[in-house]
Design a protein around this motif. Structure first.
Motif, PDB file in Angstrom:
ATOM      1  N   ASP A   1       0.869  -1.065  -0.059  1.00  0.00           N
ATOM      2  CA  ASP A   1       0.009   0.651   0.339  1.00  0.00           C
ATOM      3  C   ASP A   1       1.127   1.402  -0.405  1.00  0.00           C
ATOM      4  OD1 ASP A   1      -2.283  -1.754   0.445  1.00  0.00           O
ATOM      5  OD2 ASP A   1      -2.865  -1.113   2.133  1.00  0.00           O
TER       6      ASP A   1
ATOM      7  N   GLU B   1       3.580   2.653   3.034  1.00  0.00           N
ATOM      8  CA  GLU B   1       3.521   1.164   3.751  1.00  0.00           C
ATOM      9  C   GLU B   1       5.254   1.055   3.030  1.00  0.00           C
ATOM     10  OE1 GLU B   1       0.674  -2.676   4.717  1.00  0.00           O
ATOM     11  OE2 GLU B   1       1.379  -1.419   2.807  1.00  0.00           O
TER      12      GLU B   1
ATOM     13  N   ASP C   1       6.117  -4.233   6.887  1.00  0.00           N
ATOM     14  CA  ASP C   1       4.247  -4.339   7.498  1.00  0.00           C
ATOM     15  C   ASP C   1       3.613  -5.281   6.223  1.00  0.00           C
ATOM     16  OD1 ASP C   1       5.093  -2.612  10.035  1.00  0.00           O
ATOM     17  OD2 ASP C   1       4.937  -0.981   8.770  1.00  0.00           O
ATOM     18  N   ALA C   2       4.077  -4.857   4.591  1.00  0.00           N
ATOM     19  CA  ALA C   2       2.712  -5.337   4.002  1.00  0.00           C
ATOM     20  C   ALA C   2       3.101  -6.986   4.167  1.00  0.00           C
ATOM     21  CB  ALA C   2       3.189  -4.648   2.609  1.00  0.00           C
TER      22      ALA C   2
ATOM     23  N   ARG D   1       0.753  -8.275   6.877  1.00  0.00           N
ATOM     24  CA  ARG D   1      -0.692  -7.830   6.320  1.00  0.00           C
ATOM     25  C   ARG D   1      -0.961  -8.717   5.347  1.00  0.00           C
ATOM     26  NH1 ARG D   1      -2.265  -5.822   1.646  1.00  0.00           N
ATOM     27  NH2 ARG D   1      -0.185  -4.377   1.526  1.00  0.00           N
ATOM     28  N   GLU D   2      -0.216  -9.172   3.744  1.00  0.00           N
ATOM     29  CA  GLU D   2      -0.810 -10.297   3.398  1.00  0.00           C
ATOM     30  C   GLU D   2      -0.424 -11.333   4.228  1.00  0.00           C
ATOM     31  OE1 GLU D   2      -1.656  -9.668   0.106  1.00  0.00           O
ATOM     32  OE2 GLU D   2      -1.722  -7.143   0.238  1.00  0.00           O
TER      33      GLU D   2
ATOM     34  N   TRP E   1      -1.170 -12.381   6.679  1.00  0.00           N
ATOM     35  CA  TRP E   1      -3.007 -12.744   7.974  1.00  0.00           C
ATOM     36  C   TRP E   1      -4.011 -12.629   5.788  1.00  0.00           C
ATOM     37  CZ3 TRP E   1      -6.400  -8.710   7.829  1.00  0.00           C
ATOM     38  CH2 TRP E   1      -7.301  -9.220   9.142  1.00  0.00           C
ATOM     39  N   GLU E   2      -4.376 -11.080   5.777  1.00  0.00           N
ATOM     40  CA  GLU E   2      -4.900 -11.346   4.761  1.00  0.00           C
ATOM     41  C   GLU E   2      -4.883 -12.227   3.517  1.00  0.00           C
ATOM     42  OE1 GLU E   2      -5.369  -6.769   4.038  1.00  0.00           O
ATOM     43  OE2 GLU E   2      -4.576  -8.025   2.190  1.00  0.00           O
TER      44      GLU E   2
ATOM     45  N   VAL F   1      -0.777 -15.341  11.897  1.00  0.00           N
ATOM     46  CA  VAL F   1      -0.186 -14.675  12.466  1.00  0.00           C
ATOM     47  C   VAL F   1       1.244 -14.650  13.250  1.00  0.00           C
ATOM     48  CG1 VAL F   1      -2.310 -12.796  12.682  1.00  0.00           C
ATOM     49  CG2 VAL F   1      -1.535 -14.744  14.116  1.00  0.00           C
TER      50      VAL F   1
ATOM     51  N   ARG G   1     -10.746 -11.232   4.733  1.00  0.00           N
ATOM     52  CA  ARG G   1     -10.731  -9.893   5.606  1.00  0.00           C
ATOM     53  C   ARG G   1      -9.267  -8.511   5.259  1.00  0.00           C
ATOM     54  NH1 ARG G   1      -7.954 -15.064   5.354  1.00  0.00           N
ATOM     55  NH2 ARG G   1      -8.458 -16.368   7.558  1.00  0.00           N
ATOM     56  N   ASN G   2      -9.738  -8.096   5.570  1.00  0.00           N
ATOM     57  CA  ASN G   2      -9.708  -6.597   5.444  1.00  0.00           C
ATOM     58  C   ASN G   2     -10.773  -6.183   3.714  1.00  0.00           C
ATOM     59  OD1 ASN G   2      -7.993  -5.157   7.187  1.00  0.00           O
ATOM     60  ND2 ASN G   2      -6.431  -5.867   6.450  1.00  0.00           N
TER      61      ASN G   2
END
Length: 165
Positions: free
Chosen positions: A49, A52, A56-57, A60-61, A63-64, A69, A123-124
């Protein structure tokens, strides 16, 4: 050569304690990332993003796309690129404004249990990308992905071979 930009992206080699990586089987209707019979498997990956950072990405990816996690950082590659194949389908695909992807791959060690992995739950606000998943030997994954990604997958397998032992 295309004057379109590359999409900034992270790739995830999630290793289990046996040194295998998580791969997901993609749904078949995903535009320029054309899915060919027998070549619908890949490791998780996704866009970075705006504002970002890649580390961090990647979480997030992960998890998505998988629900996981429980993962620890092992290492990362330099940036790599691949081009999308020509795509003339309709409607215009969400990635049509890009010539391909510029990826930084991360090696992570999965520290959870397999029942934490659930690729089917959105997710998200992102739709599920995989309809199933499995653990696979890293050195076999390049043969399971679409051809335009194979060179990157082979480089990832070379650079992360130490984590597969």
């Amino acid at each position: 050569m295309s004057d379109k930009p590359y999409r900034p992206n992270v790739g995830i080699a999630l290793f289990n304690t046996s040194g295998q990586v998580l791969i997901g089987r993609r749904f078949r209707d995903d535009g320029p990332e054309i899915i060919l019979p027998g070549l619908e498997w890949q490791m998780p990956q996704g866009g970075i993003d705006a504002d970002e950072n890649p580390s961090d990405a990647v979480m997030r990816e992960l998890w998505e796309e998988t629900g996981a996690v429980s993962a620890e950082y092992l290492g990362e590659t330099d940036w790599m690129t691949y081009e999308f194949p020509p795509y003339d389908g309709a409607p215009t695909h969400r990635l049509a404004k890009f010539r391909g992807q510029r990826q930084k791959w991360f090696a992570l060690r999965f520290t959870g249990r397999d029942d934490e992995i659930d690729p089917l739950t959105p997710r998200n606000g992102q739709p599920a990308e995989f309809d199933s998943w499995r653990w696979e030997r890293l050195d076999r994954v390049a043969d399971l992905v679409v051809p335009f990604r194979r060179d990157v997958y082979r480089m990832v397998a070379q650079q992360f071979a130490e984590f597969a032992r």
